[in-house]
Design a protein around this motif. Structure first.
Motif, PDB file in Angstrom:
ATOM      1  N   MET A   1       0.842  -1.170   0.000  1.00  9.29           N
ATOM      2  CA  MET A   1       0.000   0.000   0.000  1.00  9.29           C
ATOM      3  C   MET A   1       0.891   1.239   0.000  1.00  9.29           C
ATOM      4  O   MET A   1       1.921   1.278   0.635  1.00  9.29           O
ATOM      5  CB  MET A   1      -0.912  -0.020   1.223  1.00  9.29           C
ATOM      6  CG  MET A   1      -1.811   1.148   1.210  1.00  9.29           C
ATOM      7  SD  MET A   1      -3.406   1.165   1.996  1.00  9.29           S
ATOM      8  CE  MET A   1      -3.480   0.055   3.289  1.00  9.29           C
ATOM      9  N   ALA A   2       0.459   2.248  -0.725  1.00  7.64           N
ATOM     10  CA  ALA A   2       1.241   3.479  -0.859  1.00  7.64           C
ATOM     11  C   ALA A   2       1.164   4.295   0.421  1.00  7.64           C
ATOM     12  O   ALA A   2       0.128   4.380   1.073  1.00  7.64           O
ATOM     13  CB  ALA A   2       0.724   4.297  -2.021  1.00  7.64           C
ATOM     14  N   GLY A   3       2.286   4.895   0.775  1.00  9.22           N
ATOM     15  CA  GLY A   3       2.344   5.737   1.961  1.00  9.22           C
ATOM     16  C   GLY A   3       1.748   7.101   1.709  1.00  9.22           C
ATOM     17  O   GLY A   3       1.384   7.468   0.585  1.00  9.22           O
ATOM     18  N   ARG A   4       1.684   7.887   2.779  1.00  9.63           N
ATOM     19  CA  ARG A   4       1.083   9.215   2.697  1.00  9.63           C
ATOM     20  C   ARG A   4       1.891  10.136   1.785  1.00  9.63           C
ATOM     21  O   ARG A   4       1.332  10.899   1.016  1.00  9.63           O
ATOM     22  CB  ARG A   4       1.000   9.812   4.093  1.00  9.63           C
ATOM     23  CG  ARG A   4       0.216  11.091   4.146  1.00  9.63           C
ATOM     24  CD  ARG A   4       0.115  11.652   5.525  1.00  9.63           C
ATOM     25  NE  ARG A   4      -0.394  10.637   6.429  1.00  9.63           N
ATOM     26  CZ  ARG A   4      -0.553  10.797   7.729  1.00  9.63           C
ATOM     27  NH1 ARG A   4      -0.229  11.939   8.285  1.00  9.63           N
ATOM     28  NH2 ARG A   4      -1.014   9.848   8.493  1.00  9.63           N
ATOM     29  N   LYS A   5       3.235  10.056   1.859  1.00 12.42           N
ATOM     30  CA  LYS A   5       4.064  10.903   1.020  1.00 12.42           C
ATOM     31  C   LYS A   5       3.912  10.549  -0.456  1.00 12.42           C
ATOM     32  O   LYS A   5       3.893  11.423  -1.316  1.00 12.42           O
ATOM     33  CB  LYS A   5       5.530  10.795   1.426  1.00 12.42           C
ATOM     34  CG  LYS A   5       5.841  11.466   2.736  1.00 12.42           C
ATOM     35  CD  LYS A   5       7.311  11.401   3.042  1.00 12.42           C
ATOM     36  CE  LYS A   5       7.603  12.096   4.356  1.00 12.42           C
ATOM     37  NZ  LYS A   5       9.028  12.050   4.685  1.00 12.42           N
ATOM     38  N   THR A   6       3.786   9.261  -0.745  1.00 14.94           N
ATOM     39  CA  THR A   6       3.616   8.830  -2.133  1.00 14.94           C
ATOM     40  C   THR A   6       2.283   9.320  -2.687  1.00 14.94           C
ATOM     41  O   THR A   6       2.215   9.801  -3.817  1.00 14.94           O
ATOM     42  CB  THR A   6       3.688   7.295  -2.230  1.00 14.94           C
ATOM     43  OG1 THR A   6       4.917   6.866  -1.648  1.00 14.94           O
ATOM     44  CG2 THR A   6       3.599   6.832  -3.663  1.00 14.94           C
ATOM     45  N   LYS A   7       1.243   9.221  -1.897  1.00 19.66           N
ATOM     46  CA  LYS A   7      -0.078   9.695  -2.329  1.00 19.66           C
ATOM     47  C   LYS A   7      -0.067  11.203  -2.553  1.00 19.66           C
ATOM     48  O   LYS A   7      -0.662  11.699  -3.504  1.00 19.66           O
ATOM     49  CB  LYS A   7      -1.139   9.335  -1.293  1.00 19.66           C
ATOM     50  CG  LYS A   7      -1.477   7.872  -1.256  1.00 19.66           C
ATOM     51  CD  LYS A   7      -2.541   7.596  -0.221  1.00 19.66           C
ATOM     52  CE  LYS A   7      -2.824   6.112  -0.122  1.00 19.66           C
ATOM     53  NZ  LYS A   7      -3.808   5.819   0.929  1.00 19.66           N
ATOM     54  N   ARG A   8       0.625  11.931  -1.684  1.00 25.53           N
ATOM     55  CA  ARG A   8       0.705  13.382  -1.833  1.00 25.53           C
ATOM     56  C   ARG A   8       1.470  13.748  -3.102  1.00 25.53           C
ATOM     57  O   ARG A   8       1.105  14.670  -3.824  1.00 25.53           O
ATOM     58  CB  ARG A   8       1.389  13.987  -0.611  1.00 25.53           C
ATOM     59  CG  ARG A   8       1.243  15.486  -0.521  1.00 25.53           C
ATOM     60  CD  ARG A   8       1.806  16.060   0.758  1.00 25.53           C
ATOM     61  NE  ARG A   8       1.111  15.500   1.913  1.00 25.53           N
ATOM     62  CZ  ARG A   8       1.686  15.256   3.089  1.00 25.53           C
ATOM     63  NH1 ARG A   8       2.953  15.511   3.272  1.00 25.53           N
ATOM     64  NH2 ARG A   8       0.986  14.759   4.084  1.00 25.53           N
ATOM     65  N   LYS A   9       2.548  13.017  -3.395  1.00 24.67           N
ATOM     66  CA  LYS A   9       3.347  13.275  -4.596  1.00 24.67           C
ATOM     67  C   LYS A   9       2.527  12.984  -5.853  1.00 24.67           C
ATOM     68  O   LYS A   9       2.560  13.754  -6.812  1.00 24.67           O
ATOM     69  CB  LYS A   9       4.598  12.391  -4.569  1.00 24.67           C
ATOM     70  CG  LYS A   9       5.591  12.710  -5.608  1.00 24.67           C
ATOM     71  CD  LYS A   9       6.583  13.655  -5.031  1.00 24.67           C
ATOM     72  CE  LYS A   9       7.792  13.729  -5.923  1.00 24.67           C
ATOM     73  NZ  LYS A   9       8.630  14.813  -5.522  1.00 24.67           N
ATOM     74  N   ILE A  10       1.781  11.875  -5.847  1.00 24.12           N
ATOM     75  CA  ILE A  10       0.927  11.545  -6.990  1.00 24.12           C
ATOM     76  C   ILE A  10      -0.180  12.586  -7.134  1.00 24.12           C
ATOM     77  O   ILE A  10      -0.549  12.975  -8.239  1.00 24.12           O
ATOM     78  CB  ILE A  10       0.350  10.125  -6.853  1.00 24.12           C
ATOM     79  CG1 ILE A  10       1.475   9.100  -7.026  1.00 24.12           C
ATOM     80  CG2 ILE A  10      -0.753   9.867  -7.864  1.00 24.12           C
ATOM     81  CD1 ILE A  10       1.067   7.677  -6.737  1.00 24.12           C
TER      82      ILE A  10
END
Length: 132
Positions: A1-10
Motif C-alpha cells: 500500500m502506498a504511503g502518505r508521502k507517495t499519495k501526496r506526490k501523486i
C-alpha cells in the motif's frame, strides 16, 4: 500500500498521469474524441495553474525568483510575483521573455511541453468530434 508521502506526490503530479492517459487513449479506437478532448483540457489547465514549477519572476535584484510556484502562469506565494507572471503572459513583448523564464528549469519545460501537447490533443479531438 502506498504511503502518505507517495499519495501526496501523486496528487501533485496528476496532470502528467492524465497526459500519459491521453496518449494511451489515442491508441484505443473504442474511446471517443469527446473523452480525449475533456481529458486534454484538464491537462492544459493543470499545466497552466497547478503544475509544480519555479516562480522565475524578476526580483528586486534583477534575478529570477527560485521559490516554488503552481503552474506556468502563476507565481509563488508573493502577491507581486503572481501578478507579474500573469501580466507577462498578456503584455505586448513580454510573452517571449516569459517563455524564456519558463524554459529555464526542468519543471517549467515539462509543464510547458505538456500544456502544448494537451492543447494540440484537445484541438485534434475537438475537430474529430465536429467532423464525425
Amino acid at each position: 500500500m502506498a504511503g502518505r508521502k507517495t499519495k501526496r506526490k501523486i496528487g501533485k503530479l496528476w496532470g502528467y498521469l492524465a497526459l500519459i492517459a491521453v496518449a494511451v487513449l489515442w491508441t484505443v479506437p473504442s474511446v471517443g474524441p469527446g473523452v480525449i478532448a475533456i481529458l486534454s483540457a484538464f491537462v492544459v489547465l493543470y499545466c497552466l495553474f497547478q503544475a509544480p514549477t519555479w516562480c522565475c519572476a524578476t526580483t528586486r535584484k534583477g534575478e529570477f525568483c527560485r521559490n516554488n510556484a503552481n503552474g506556468v502562469l502563476l507565481g509563488c506565494r508573493l502577491r507581486q510575483h503572481k501578478w507579474q507572471k500573469l501580466k507577462m503572459a498578456f503584455k505586448e513583448q513580454a510573452p517571449a521573455k516569459a517563455l524564456g523564464r519558463m524554459l529555464s528549469n526542468m519543471g517549467g519545460v515539462a509543464a510547458s511541453l505538456s500544456a502544448v501537447a494537451g492543447t494540440v490533443s484537445a484541438g485534434v479531438a475537438t475537430v474529430a468530434l465536429v467532423v464525425k
